[in-house]
Design a protein around this motif. Sequence first.
Motif, short mmCIF file in Angstrom:
data_model
loop_
_atom_site.label_atom_id
_atom_site.label_comp_id
_atom_site.label_asym_id
_atom_site.label_seq_id
_atom_site.Cartn_x
_atom_site.Cartn_y
_atom_site.Cartn_z
N ASP A 90 0.83 -1.20 0.00
CA ASP A 90 0.00 0.00 0.00
C ASP A 90 0.86 1.25 0.00
OD1 ASP A 90 -2.33 -1.47 0.08
OD2 ASP A 90 -2.43 -1.47 2.28
N ASN A 91 0.32 2.30 -0.60
CA ASN A 91 0.99 3.60 -0.57
C ASN A 91 0.92 4.17 0.84
OD1 ASN A 91 1.47 3.39 -3.29
ND2 ASN A 91 0.10 5.04 -3.88
N GLN A 92 1.99 4.85 1.22
CA GLN A 92 2.01 5.57 2.48
C GLN A 92 2.93 6.77 2.31
OE1 GLN A 92 3.78 3.48 5.85
NE2 GLN A 92 4.87 2.11 4.48
N TRP A 93 2.95 7.64 3.33
CA TRP A 93 3.77 8.83 3.28
C TRP A 93 5.19 8.50 3.71
CZ3 TRP A 93 2.00 12.87 0.80
CH2 TRP A 93 0.62 13.05 0.71
N PHE A 94 6.15 8.98 2.93
CA PHE A 94 7.56 8.83 3.26
C PHE A 94 8.25 10.19 3.16
CE2 PHE A 94 6.47 4.57 1.84
CZ PHE A 94 7.04 3.79 2.83
N THR A 95 9.16 10.43 4.08
CA THR A 95 10.01 11.61 4.03
C THR A 95 11.41 11.13 3.66
OG1 THR A 95 8.72 12.73 5.73
CG2 THR A 95 10.94 13.56 5.32
N ILE A 96 11.92 11.66 2.56
CA ILE A 96 13.26 11.33 2.09
C ILE A 96 14.17 12.50 2.45
CG2 ILE A 96 14.69 10.83 0.07
CD1 ILE A 96 12.12 9.70 -1.26
N SER A 97 15.25 12.20 3.14
CA SER A 97 16.25 13.21 3.50
C SER A 97 17.51 12.95 2.69
CB SER A 97 16.58 13.15 4.99
OG SER A 97 15.42 13.37 5.76
N VAL A 98 17.96 13.97 1.99
CA VAL A 98 19.14 13.84 1.13
C VAL A 98 20.17 14.86 1.60
CG1 VAL A 98 20.03 13.96 -1.22
CG2 VAL A 98 17.68 13.18 -0.82
N TYR A 99 21.34 14.39 1.96
CA TYR A 99 22.44 15.26 2.35
C TYR A 99 23.42 15.33 1.19
CZ TYR A 99 20.66 15.02 7.10
OH TYR A 99 19.86 15.13 8.21
N SER A 100 23.76 16.56 0.80
CA SER A 100 24.60 16.70 -0.39
C SER A 100 25.44 17.97 -0.33
CB SER A 100 23.73 16.76 -1.65
OG SER A 100 23.07 18.00 -1.70
N GLU A 101 26.39 18.01 -1.24
CA GLU A 101 27.10 19.25 -1.50
C GLU A 101 26.13 20.14 -2.26
OE1 GLU A 101 31.34 18.61 -2.86
OE2 GLU A 101 30.50 16.60 -3.13
N ASN A 102 26.32 21.44 -2.17
CA ASN A 102 25.41 22.38 -2.81
C ASN A 102 25.92 22.68 -4.22
OD1 ASN A 102 23.46 24.23 -3.37
ND2 ASN A 102 24.09 25.71 -1.84
N HIS A 103 25.41 21.96 -5.22
CA HIS A 103 25.85 22.13 -6.60
C HIS A 103 24.66 22.47 -7.49
CE1 HIS A 103 30.02 20.13 -6.63
NE2 HIS A 103 29.72 20.44 -5.39
N VAL A 104 24.93 23.30 -8.48
CA VAL A 104 23.91 23.67 -9.46
C VAL A 104 23.48 22.43 -10.24
CG1 VAL A 104 23.51 25.01 -11.56
CG2 VAL A 104 24.82 26.01 -9.68
N GLY A 105 22.18 22.26 -10.42
CA GLY A 105 21.65 21.18 -11.24
C GLY A 105 21.26 19.93 -10.47
N LEU A 106 21.67 19.81 -9.21
CA LEU A 106 21.35 18.60 -8.46
C LEU A 106 19.84 18.46 -8.25
CD1 LEU A 106 22.20 16.06 -6.98
CD2 LEU A 106 22.55 17.45 -4.92
N LEU A 107 19.17 19.54 -7.91
CA LEU A 107 17.72 19.48 -7.71
C LEU A 107 17.02 18.99 -8.97
CD1 LEU A 107 15.15 19.96 -6.11
CD2 LEU A 107 15.26 22.37 -6.76
N ASN A 108 17.48 19.46 -10.12
CA ASN A 108 16.89 19.03 -11.39
C ASN A 108 17.08 17.53 -11.60
OD1 ASN A 108 15.56 19.46 -13.83
ND2 ASN A 108 17.49 19.76 -14.92
#
Length: 175
Positions: A2-20
């Motif tokens: 079944d579908n449920q709510w998940f929170t994904i936490s991503v730790y990263s360097e701050n680089h242009v284009g990563l969000l995309n």
Amino acid sequence: MDNQWFTISVYSENHVGLLNRISGIFLKRHINIESLNVSKSEIEGISKFTIVVHTTENWTRHIVAQIEKQIEVIKAFYHTDEETIYQESALFKIASHLLFDERQIQNIIKDSHAQIVTVSRDYFVLAKTGRRSEIDQMHDDLEPFGIMQFVRSGRITVTKAEMPITALLANFQQS
């Protein structure tokens, strides 16, 4: 599963284009991002993405594995709502005359523990912090009176259990 709510936490360097690139991972799987917040983390120079999705645990596990393949990503985790403490914020802009003319508006403010941020001749602004359902309820209560503007933030969250990320990030910074 079944579908449920998940929170994904991503730790990263701050680089242009990563969000995309991260959003592309969800797009390929036709999974909607329900909430997204990016901020600095507890370690200087490291960003934290907080992404909320409504899907299966299997899909969430696959998404986290794909996110971790991105070069700038240090570590990604996922948690259920029961494993986190989370909040959202919202602002409601309402016509000023309602604050004084409609007793029910004052009751909504009091009952929802909202704060009046500003009052002007034409409008007043309410701030509400809480769970999504609390903000949804306040929206539903105010809607019959007319909401001039409404905006909601992405989820912010911390885990109930200790996260090993601080030590991991400290080691990453030393490398």
